[in-house]
Design an enzyme around this catalytic site. Sequence first.
Site, short mmCIF file in Angstrom:
data_model
loop_
_atom_site.label_atom_id
_atom_site.label_comp_id
_atom_site.label_asym_id
_atom_site.label_seq_id
_atom_site.Cartn_x
_atom_site.Cartn_y
_atom_site.Cartn_z
N SER A 66 -7.06 6.14 7.69
CA SER A 66 -7.10 6.41 6.25
C SER A 66 -7.88 5.37 5.45
CB SER A 66 -5.69 6.54 5.68
OG SER A 66 -5.05 5.29 5.61
N LYS A 103 -2.78 1.24 1.64
CA LYS A 103 -3.57 2.02 0.68
C LYS A 103 -4.06 1.12 -0.44
CE LYS A 103 -2.53 6.21 2.34
NZ LYS A 103 -2.93 6.19 3.71
#
Length: 146
Positions: A66, A103
């Site tokens: 990601s 993230k």
Amino acid sequence: MPHAKFTPADPAPPPMALPHPLARTRAGISGFPSPAQDYEGRTLDLNERLVKRPSASFFMTVTGDSMDSLGIHDGDLLLIDRSIEPRPGHILVALVEGEITVKRYQLKGRQPYLCSANPAYPPIPLEDLDCQVWGVVRSVIHEYTV
């Protein structure tokens, strides 16, 4: 204020040594060195170079894709600092609804989100979610296969 949504993992972590051994190596030098330089005590201590607050730092290995376009790849080693106050643009390690994630923290309007660097993964809105920030990523160590 969007930062108020974060619950620190441990506001006063106990002092402790990092779980990785001290790494020492000779720093690279360009040009033509003097033969006497072979006897100088030059070392590169990655703990000294990368770890700014040892009692608030830990290492973690990344799994997944990601964050690939930000240079964080599956198998990379992250150095996380729990003493840094998260700000938009920081890459965070957080526990979101019981799942550990890496993230980028971003604000869209006034709403906080955790965003991946891969378009296959949608942003995670933090509104009404249980989010515990473990720390801010300070360094990424990427090893090449040889």
